[in-house]
Motif scaffolding. Structure first.
Motif, PDB file in Angstrom:
ATOM      1  N   PRO A  15      -6.236   3.525  -5.419  1.00 39.16           N
ATOM      2  CA  PRO A  15      -6.562   2.936  -4.330  1.00 39.16           C
ATOM      3  C   PRO A  15      -6.424   3.576  -2.848  1.00 39.16           C
ATOM      4  O   PRO A  15      -5.429   4.467  -3.014  1.00 39.16           O
ATOM      5  N   ALA A  16      -6.923   3.451  -1.854  1.00 35.02           N
ATOM      6  CA  ALA A  16      -6.737   4.158  -0.676  1.00 35.02           C
ATOM      7  C   ALA A  16      -5.298   3.890  -0.282  1.00 35.02           C
ATOM      8  O   ALA A  16      -4.751   3.047  -0.477  1.00 35.02           O
ATOM      9  N   GLY A  17      -4.796   5.192   0.282  1.00 33.99           N
ATOM     10  CA  GLY A  17      -3.308   5.350   0.647  1.00 33.99           C
ATOM     11  C   GLY A  17      -2.503   5.526  -0.431  1.00 33.99           C
ATOM     12  O   GLY A  17      -1.443   6.057  -0.153  1.00 33.99           O
ATOM     13  N   ALA A  18      -2.708   5.138  -1.569  1.00 34.41           N
ATOM     14  CA  ALA A  18      -1.753   5.488  -2.657  1.00 34.41           C
ATOM     15  C   ALA A  18      -1.675   7.111  -3.175  1.00 34.41           C
ATOM     16  O   ALA A  18      -2.829   7.568  -2.652  1.00 34.41           O
ATOM     17  N   GLN A  19      -0.713   7.632  -3.686  1.00 32.62           N
ATOM     18  CA  GLN A  19      -0.578   8.930  -4.003  1.00 32.62           C
ATOM     19  C   GLN A  19      -0.049   9.124  -5.331  1.00 32.62           C
ATOM     20  O   GLN A  19       0.560   8.602  -5.846  1.00 32.62           O
ATOM     21  N   LYS A  20      -0.374  10.190  -5.984  1.00 37.76           N
ATOM     22  CA  LYS A  20      -0.213  10.768  -6.965  1.00 37.76           C
ATOM     23  C   LYS A  20       1.130  11.821  -7.000  1.00 37.76           C
ATOM     24  O   LYS A  20       1.318  12.638  -6.054  1.00 37.76           O
ATOM     25  N   GLY A  21       2.337  11.246  -7.439  1.00 35.11           N
ATOM     26  CA  GLY A  21       3.393  12.232  -7.553  1.00 35.11           C
ATOM     27  C   GLY A  21       3.460  13.320  -8.316  1.00 35.11           C
ATOM     28  O   GLY A  21       2.821  14.336  -8.439  1.00 35.11           O
ATOM     29  N   ARG A  22       3.413  13.042  -9.924  1.00 35.42           N
ATOM     30  CA  ARG A  22       3.412  13.816 -11.042  1.00 35.42           C
ATOM     31  C   ARG A  22       3.066  12.829 -12.087  1.00 35.42           C
ATOM     32  O   ARG A  22       3.819  11.915 -12.567  1.00 35.42           O
ATOM     33  N   ILE A  23       2.168  13.281 -13.212  1.00 38.76           N
ATOM     34  CA  ILE A  23       1.700  12.971 -14.305  1.00 38.76           C
ATOM     35  C   ILE A  23       2.025  14.129 -15.082  1.00 38.76           C
ATOM     36  O   ILE A  23       1.347  15.319 -15.249  1.00 38.76           O
ATOM     37  N   THR A  75       0.938  -1.108  -0.125  1.00 37.50           N
ATOM     38  CA  THR A  75      -0.160  -0.064  -0.149  1.00 37.50           C
ATOM     39  C   THR A  75       1.015   1.011   0.148  1.00 37.50           C
ATOM     40  O   THR A  75       2.257   1.199   0.090  1.00 37.50           O
ATOM     41  N   GLY A  76       0.258   2.392  -0.142  1.00 37.42           N
ATOM     42  CA  GLY A  76       0.938   3.523   0.014  1.00 37.42           C
ATOM     43  C   GLY A  76       1.784   4.071  -1.107  1.00 37.42           C
ATOM     44  O   GLY A  76       2.938   4.731  -0.896  1.00 37.42           O
ATOM     45  N   LEU A  77       1.777   3.257  -2.224  1.00 35.70           N
ATOM     46  CA  LEU A  77       2.674   3.638  -3.441  1.00 35.70           C
ATOM     47  C   LEU A  77       2.339   4.752  -4.023  1.00 35.70           C
ATOM     48  O   LEU A  77       1.319   5.399  -4.053  1.00 35.70           O
ATOM     49  N   VAL A  78       3.483   5.595  -4.446  1.00 33.76           N
ATOM     50  CA  VAL A  78       3.472   6.936  -5.052  1.00 33.76           C
ATOM     51  C   VAL A  78       3.506   6.552  -6.456  1.00 33.76           C
ATOM     52  O   VAL A  78       4.616   6.145  -6.977  1.00 33.76           O
ATOM     53  N   VAL A  79       2.682   7.254  -7.338  1.00 33.86           N
ATOM     54  CA  VAL A  79       2.816   6.935  -8.757  1.00 33.86           C
ATOM     55  C   VAL A  79       3.049   8.305  -9.531  1.00 33.86           C
ATOM     56  O   VAL A  79       2.613   9.302  -9.348  1.00 33.86           O
ATOM     57  N   TYR A  80       3.974   8.027 -10.569  1.00 32.84           N
ATOM     58  CA  TYR A  80       4.290   9.045 -11.577  1.00 32.84           C
ATOM     59  C   TYR A  80       4.110   8.322 -12.910  1.00 32.84           C
ATOM     60  O   TYR A  80       4.100   7.251 -13.195  1.00 32.84           O
ATOM     61  N   GLY A  81       4.199   9.455 -13.876  1.00 33.22           N
ATOM     62  CA  GLY A  81       4.258   8.766 -15.346  1.00 33.22           C
ATOM     63  C   GLY A  81       4.330  10.087 -16.321  1.00 33.22           C
ATOM     64  O   GLY A  81       4.190  11.466 -15.769  1.00 33.22           O
TER      65      GLY A  81
END
Length: 244
Positions: A75-83, A48-54
């Motif tokens: 999903p709950a706990g995940a974070q957006k970094g930067r797209i 959980t808690g992954l930070v996503v970029y793209g």
């Protein structure tokens, strides 16, 4: 679609991620593959808690992806970094640092549509032209066929080189749904064949990956299950671990 990719992502994504890691999708489109990936690794490994970029080339796709992620699709706990908007083969150097992500992947590398630049407006005529090249009758035609594949391979290599650059040492670098070459499957859009992913290619393009880590798996996603693009495949590799 999630069901058709579930086993692949469970095997090749989930074991390499830990809660709080940062992942990057090159050509992330609307961000739906990122969301699907987060769901699978959470269900399989309780990550959980992954930070996503793209990034994506299309500005509208980037705008939509950011909007969806800002309004609760993750999903709950995940974070957006930067797209961001960028060309995956040439522009990541401008804003994505090296050795930054715990896993880097792309759901698809779109092949060059007209690598020999015939510039025919009729798509059927263009495909007939390339079909003819796949069956050379003289040295000139053979040279064109070789050039066709070399241009396509250089395009894929540029894309993958950037993915490798931004991955942390030892991190997975994954290319999903790879199209084979147009001469192998003229029902697809053209691409690279499975033998492209070998030690000689790693050496030619100076990829910082372990050749022994390269694995190829048949694509069992929705399109392949329906008999469309049934020659596609996935590629898994790992960036070399930093020398001590």
């Amino acid at each position: 679609y999630k069901k058709s990719l579930y086993e692949w992502k469970a095997q090749k994504f989930a074991p390499y991620l830990h809660s709080g890691d940062a992942i990057y999708e090159s050509a992330s489109g609307l961000g739906l593959n990122l969301v699907l990936t987060l769901e699978v690794v959470q269900e399989v490994a309780n990550v959980t808690g992954l930070v996503v970029y793209g990034n994506d080339y299309e500005a509208d796709s980037v705008k939509t992806a950011n909007s969806l992620m800002d309004h609760g699709i993750l999903p709950a706990g995940a974070q957006k970094g930067r797209i961001c908007q960028a060309d995956s083969s040439t522009q990541l150097h401008d804003f994505v640092p090296a050795n930054a992500f715990d896993l880097v992947f792309t759901g698809y590398i779109p092949p060059l549509q007209d690598p020999l630049e015939f510039k025919l407006s009729n798509v059927d005529a263009l495909w007939r032209k390339y079909a003819q090249i796949c069956h050379p009758s003289n040295n000139r035609d053979q040279a064109r066929k070789d050039q066709l594949q070399r241009l396509q391979e250089d395009w894929y290599a540029a894309w993958v080189s950037e993915m490798i650059r931004i991955a942390k040492p030892g991190a997975p670098v994954i290319v999903e749904q790879v199209s084979p070459s147009v001469c192998t499957d003229n029902e697809d859009w053209g691409g690279v064949d499975r033998q492209f992913w070998r030690a000689a290619t790693v050496q030619k393009y100076r990829w910082d990956v372990d050749p022994k880590s390269i694995e190829i798996q048949e694509d069992l996603s929705l399109g392949s299950a329906k008999g469309e693009y049934e020659s596609r495949y996935h590629v898994f590799m790992k960036k070399n671990v930093a020398a001590e």
